[in-house]
Scaffold this active site. Sequence first.
Site, PDB file in Angstrom:
ATOM      1  N   HIS A 162       0.804  -1.078  -0.111  1.00 24.66           N
ATOM      2  CA  HIS A 162       0.017  -0.029  -0.101  1.00 24.66           C
ATOM      3  C   HIS A 162       0.828   1.257  -0.034  1.00 24.66           C
ATOM      4  O   HIS A 162       0.316   2.330  -0.455  1.00 24.66           O
ATOM      5  CB  HIS A 162      -1.186   0.129   1.169  1.00 24.66           C
ATOM      6  CG  HIS A 162      -0.317   0.394   2.510  1.00 24.66           C
ATOM      7  ND1 HIS A 162       0.366  -0.484   3.075  1.00 24.66           N
ATOM      8  CD2 HIS A 162      -0.387   1.259   3.258  1.00 24.66           C
ATOM      9  CE1 HIS A 162       0.817  -0.132   4.332  1.00 24.66           C
ATOM     10  NE2 HIS A 162       0.276   1.083   4.514  1.00 24.66           N
ATOM     11  N   ASP A 163       2.084   1.088   0.648  1.00 23.32           N
ATOM     12  CA  ASP A 163       2.787   2.369   0.628  1.00 23.32           C
ATOM     13  C   ASP A 163       4.053   2.427  -0.389  1.00 23.32           C
ATOM     14  O   ASP A 163       5.035   3.205  -0.137  1.00 23.32           O
ATOM     15  CB  ASP A 163       3.356   2.444   2.149  1.00 23.32           C
ATOM     16  CG  ASP A 163       2.447   3.408   2.966  1.00 23.32           C
ATOM     17  OD1 ASP A 163       1.435   4.278   2.435  1.00 23.32           O
ATOM     18  OD2 ASP A 163       2.634   3.366   4.313  1.00 23.32           O
ATOM     19  N   LYS A 200       5.459   5.828  -1.472  1.00 20.70           N
ATOM     20  CA  LYS A 200       6.415   6.375  -0.496  1.00 20.70           C
ATOM     21  C   LYS A 200       7.957   6.492  -0.759  1.00 20.70           C
ATOM     22  O   LYS A 200       8.849   7.232  -0.352  1.00 20.70           O
ATOM     23  CB  LYS A 200       6.407   5.929   1.194  1.00 20.70           C
ATOM     24  CG  LYS A 200       5.055   6.568   1.773  1.00 20.70           C
ATOM     25  CD  LYS A 200       5.292   6.516   3.265  1.00 20.70           C
ATOM     26  CE  LYS A 200       3.909   7.048   3.830  1.00 20.70           C
ATOM     27  NZ  LYS A 200       3.772   6.503   4.996  1.00 20.70           N
ATOM     28  N   HIS A 255       1.822   9.906  -2.359  1.00 21.43           N
ATOM     29  CA  HIS A 255       2.426   8.362  -2.380  1.00 21.43           C
ATOM     30  C   HIS A 255       1.259   7.441  -2.507  1.00 21.43           C
ATOM     31  O   HIS A 255       1.528   6.516  -3.384  1.00 21.43           O
ATOM     32  CB  HIS A 255       3.114   8.145  -1.285  1.00 21.43           C
ATOM     33  CG  HIS A 255       2.064   7.768   0.346  1.00 21.43           C
ATOM     34  ND1 HIS A 255       1.479   8.809   0.932  1.00 21.43           N
ATOM     35  CD2 HIS A 255       1.522   6.543   0.509  1.00 21.43           C
ATOM     36  CE1 HIS A 255       0.680   8.111   1.921  1.00 21.43           C
ATOM     37  NE2 HIS A 255       0.630   6.870   1.485  1.00 21.43           N
ATOM     38  N   HIS A 269      -6.183   3.857   0.380  1.00 17.90           N
ATOM     39  CA  HIS A 269      -6.060   3.477   1.934  1.00 17.90           C
ATOM     40  C   HIS A 269      -6.142   4.849   2.602  1.00 17.90           C
ATOM     41  O   HIS A 269      -6.082   5.011   3.715  1.00 17.90           O
ATOM     42  CB  HIS A 269      -4.807   2.684   2.341  1.00 17.90           C
ATOM     43  CG  HIS A 269      -3.455   3.574   1.872  1.00 17.90           C
ATOM     44  ND1 HIS A 269      -2.872   3.365   0.951  1.00 17.90           N
ATOM     45  CD2 HIS A 269      -2.825   4.125   3.059  1.00 17.90           C
ATOM     46  CE1 HIS A 269      -1.655   4.058   1.111  1.00 17.90           C
ATOM     47  NE2 HIS A 269      -1.699   4.614   2.405  1.00 17.90           N
ATOM     48  N   HIS A 270      -6.097   6.122   1.823  1.00 14.34           N
ATOM     49  CA  HIS A 270      -6.252   7.299   2.452  1.00 14.34           C
ATOM     50  C   HIS A 270      -7.648   8.013   2.156  1.00 14.34           C
ATOM     51  O   HIS A 270      -7.848   9.367   2.366  1.00 14.34           O
ATOM     52  CB  HIS A 270      -5.160   8.288   2.361  1.00 14.34           C
ATOM     53  CG  HIS A 270      -3.759   7.929   2.967  1.00 14.34           C
ATOM     54  ND1 HIS A 270      -3.684   8.021   4.349  1.00 14.34           N
ATOM     55  CD2 HIS A 270      -2.651   7.472   2.332  1.00 14.34           C
ATOM     56  CE1 HIS A 270      -2.531   7.792   4.543  1.00 14.34           C
ATOM     57  NE2 HIS A 270      -1.944   7.230   3.518  1.00 14.34           N
ATOM     58  N   ASP A 327      -4.202   0.445   8.653  1.00 13.90           N
ATOM     59  CA  ASP A 327      -3.018   1.580   8.368  1.00 13.90           C
ATOM     60  C   ASP A 327      -3.147   2.401   9.560  1.00 13.90           C
ATOM     61  O   ASP A 327      -1.989   2.518  10.117  1.00 13.90           O
ATOM     62  CB  ASP A 327      -3.164   2.166   6.827  1.00 13.90           C
ATOM     63  CG  ASP A 327      -2.439   3.037   6.687  1.00 13.90           C
ATOM     64  OD1 ASP A 327      -0.925   2.731   6.892  1.00 13.90           O
ATOM     65  OD2 ASP A 327      -2.282   4.152   6.481  1.00 13.90           O
TER      66      ASP A 327
HETATM   67 FE   LIG Z   1      -0.119   5.841   3.464  1.00 15.58          FE
END
Ligand SMILES: [Fe+2]
Length: 420
Positions: free
Chosen positions: A274-275, A278, A303, A328-329, A357
């Site tokens: 998911h990240d 980043k 990200h 996820h955000h 998360d």
């Molecule tokens: Fe994130």
Amino acid sequence: MSLNADLRHVIHALSDALDLVGVDDVAHGKRVGIMAAACARVAGLPDDEADFLFDLGLLHDIGVSSTRTHTHLVQLFDWEGSQVHCQVGEALLAGFPPLAAMAQPVRYHHTRWEDLRSPGGAQHVAPQVARQANLIFLVDRVDALSAPHHADNTLLDATADIRSTIAGHSGSYFDPDWVAVFLEASRTEAFWLSLEPRAVQACLLERRDRSCTWPASVVELRQLASIFARIVDAKSPFTAEHSLGVSRLARYLAERLQVSPENCDKLEIAGLLHDLGKLRVPDEILDKPSALDERERRIINTHSFETFQILRNIDGFEAEIAPWAAWHHEEPGGNGYPFHLEGSVLPLEARILRVADIFQAMVQERPYRQGLGVAQVSGFIEALVRQGRIEGRVAGVLLDNVVEAMSVARPVFQDVARIF
Ligand SMILES: [Fe+2]
Ligand SMILES: [Fe+2]
Ligand SMILES: [Fe+2]
């Protein structure tokens, strides 16, 4: 689980994430792969070896997640800190059978030829491995010398200098045979023009369209995803094992919410990845101990879109894993980012991932603070539900099992994570 994903295809797509560490120049691995394959062709190597060297080029810097490290590696011809990412890369690859043959070449891709081959040098390295490693070293250094010229489009003015620098290191840094091959391959303008962004994209598409026959099992996909999770998590001491914890907790919650076993497997992979985006966030922003300003916040918030860009290109990931990971955000109240989706369109799996998360980040120990305890974390989660920022049903299952959820989400510090 039937994902019908092809392993080479997944590797190529995920290698995109490694290149994000270049921040403003996101094609280093691809250019190294293209040059390695071009040299392999001039050397008359068989197609399967040229393909291996291309893939090795894509993945050679798998041990780099820090933008600072990447900058050193690209700006300095020979950097004393370069061995660490070789060791990390070796450790990551050696544990994954489909890529284990790359572990040793990655280990030695910043070792001088004279040290690899001289009496008293790394003589235990098999000759073929030494040659593979040294070819990557050579074209990697060509890319370091070329990097400033990509930005202002002056590469063709610089090729004579680059070629003579490489020739000057024949027998010391580089295998004289590879130097001769490189000088032959790089005689043409086409060699250099094939490194421009449009040509790089075309080359990747062409390779992608070649018939692939390397079906990936669920176990392999999970292993590969956890390698990339470790790369992302290693980026900052604040995020050690974050992705691994999120993935475990997302699965734990999904099982309690009657998500099908097949979707639990996919959600676990989405949690691991998911990240991914980043990797493009500069270290100094991710590691900033004080509050972020607006510009820094905007950069960090890109990200999840970067994650989407990478995962949506993987056949078999586009309908579920990619959006679940990239959303996820997004918030049930519609105030999330980057798509600002309404809560009604967010699938249960994406809502679970969001809760996992947030919860993992709250309970994780930080260099400057302990992870939050039960009472505090429960209070925060309830407040987020009231604000429409996370979903009540998922949060309810989490709070009903809060003590167990904490131990599922917290880092376990496995061996590979320790070496970063
Ligand atoms: Fe994130
Ligand atoms: Fe490197
Ligand atoms: Fe490199």
